[in-house]
Scaffold this motif. Sequence first.
Motif, short mmCIF file in Angstrom:
data_model
loop_
_atom_site.label_atom_id
_atom_site.label_comp_id
_atom_site.label_asym_id
_atom_site.label_seq_id
_atom_site.Cartn_x
_atom_site.Cartn_y
_atom_site.Cartn_z
N ARG A 1 0.85 -1.19 0.00
CA ARG A 1 0.00 0.00 0.00
C ARG A 1 0.89 1.24 0.00
NH1 ARG A 1 -3.51 0.71 4.70
NH2 ARG A 1 -1.83 -0.26 5.88
N VAL A 2 0.54 2.22 -0.84
CA VAL A 2 1.38 3.40 -0.98
C VAL A 2 0.54 4.67 -0.93
CG1 VAL A 2 3.17 4.53 -2.36
CG2 VAL A 2 2.87 2.05 -2.52
N VAL A 3 1.01 5.64 -0.18
CA VAL A 3 0.46 6.99 -0.22
C VAL A 3 1.52 7.89 -0.85
CG1 VAL A 3 -0.37 8.96 1.13
CG2 VAL A 3 -0.94 6.62 1.84
N GLY A 4 1.12 8.67 -1.83
CA GLY A 4 2.03 9.62 -2.47
C GLY A 4 1.56 11.04 -2.22
N VAL A 5 2.48 11.92 -1.86
CA VAL A 5 2.12 13.33 -1.65
C VAL A 5 3.02 14.21 -2.50
CG1 VAL A 5 1.29 12.92 0.69
CG2 VAL A 5 3.67 13.59 0.35
N ASP A 6 2.44 15.32 -2.94
CA ASP A 6 3.20 16.32 -3.70
C ASP A 6 2.56 17.67 -3.44
OD1 ASP A 6 5.34 16.05 -6.21
OD2 ASP A 6 4.19 17.92 -6.23
N ILE A 7 3.36 18.72 -3.51
CA ILE A 7 2.85 20.04 -3.19
C ILE A 7 2.04 20.65 -4.33
CG2 ILE A 7 4.81 21.40 -4.03
CD1 ILE A 7 4.57 23.01 -1.35
N ARG A 8 2.19 20.09 -5.54
CA ARG A 8 1.48 20.64 -6.70
C ARG A 8 0.28 19.77 -7.06
NH1 ARG A 8 6.57 22.50 -7.08
NH2 ARG A 8 6.81 24.62 -7.89
N GLU A 9 -0.89 20.40 -7.11
CA GLU A 9 -2.12 19.68 -7.39
C GLU A 9 -2.09 19.01 -8.76
OE1 GLU A 9 -6.97 20.40 -7.26
OE2 GLU A 9 -5.57 22.02 -6.73
N LYS A 10 -1.44 19.67 -9.73
CA LYS A 10 -1.35 19.10 -11.07
C LYS A 10 -0.60 17.77 -11.04
CE LYS A 10 -2.00 19.31 -15.55
NZ LYS A 10 -3.36 19.20 -16.14
N MET A 11 0.42 17.66 -10.22
CA MET A 11 1.15 16.40 -10.09
C MET A 11 0.24 15.29 -9.55
SD MET A 11 4.20 16.63 -11.25
CE MET A 11 5.74 17.55 -11.39
N ILE A 12 -0.62 15.64 -8.62
CA ILE A 12 -1.55 14.65 -8.07
C ILE A 12 -2.54 14.21 -9.14
CG2 ILE A 12 -3.31 14.24 -6.32
CD1 ILE A 12 -0.36 14.45 -5.33
N ASP A 13 -2.94 15.12 -10.00
CA ASP A 13 -3.82 14.75 -11.12
C ASP A 13 -3.14 13.72 -12.03
OD1 ASP A 13 -5.74 16.50 -10.21
OD2 ASP A 13 -5.17 18.13 -11.55
N TRP A 14 -1.88 13.98 -12.37
CA TRP A 14 -1.12 13.04 -13.21
C TRP A 14 -0.97 11.70 -12.49
CZ3 TRP A 14 -0.83 14.13 -18.06
CH2 TRP A 14 -0.59 15.41 -18.52
N SER A 15 -0.73 11.73 -11.18
CA SER A 15 -0.54 10.49 -10.42
C SER A 15 -1.80 9.64 -10.42
CB SER A 15 -0.14 10.83 -8.97
OG SER A 15 1.13 11.44 -8.92
N ASN A 16 -2.95 10.28 -10.20
CA ASN A 16 -4.21 9.54 -10.21
C ASN A 16 -4.50 8.94 -11.59
OD1 ASN A 16 -5.16 9.76 -7.51
ND2 ASN A 16 -5.65 11.91 -7.87
#
Length: 255
Positions: free
Chosen positions: A62-77
Amino acid sequence: MEDYKSIFDIQAEVGLTKQIGGLKATEELVELCHIDRGKYVLDVGCGVGLTACYLAKRYSCRVVGVDIREKMIDWSNERARKEGVEDRVEFRVADAQDLPFEDDLFDVVICESVVALVQDKQRMVNDLARVTKPGGYVGLNESTWIKTPVPTEWVELLASDLSDKGQTLTSDGWVGLLEGAGLRDIVVRIHETNARSESVNFLKRYGLRDLLRICSRSLSLYFRSPAYRSIAKEAAGVPKNLLEYMGYGICVGRK
């Protein structure tokens, strides 16, 4: 008009993150942090989700990924959906220097090419250790000076390009941060690299199809954004023989 202030804004826009050493470095981090099935892993500064999705798919953890930029989270999802690992990964916006998690939560906390970007490195590493379970591991993959003294103008140039005026350290510097966070059983492996191997690692990590898409988005952005062109010009000023002085370090400590 888009407001791009740094190379990291550009990377978030085109869907690109890059850590030195590529997948080979990530696999060494996995080995030293003892990541396997059943482990709960935090990937700090996850970027477009490459490592997080790789860990979930390859090791069924199980992995949680965090990033300060919302756009990066969009790409990750988006990547998690493509990779079919949505049930094993979670992504959220968070500041790597102020993690929104309780103490002693994760079996392993990893960070690739992020700590070098911040000024208060000890504060950040302390927080990585805080959210790690007793007996768990904190693992870093960071750019490292392998030859010193480094020309002063290079240090100043790189610091001006990094967020929050961060800087690369020597291996002793990285060890000092882990020790300062109270970690033990510290292991450090330093590797040289070169432009050719970094290019090959980059291609292997993304694959040709994704890389072509990134190039297409970058080209489009170049023609429509003066800010992009200005940042790209500054990035081109990196010394040609930089990698004679800079490699990468895999640094792991146990809580």
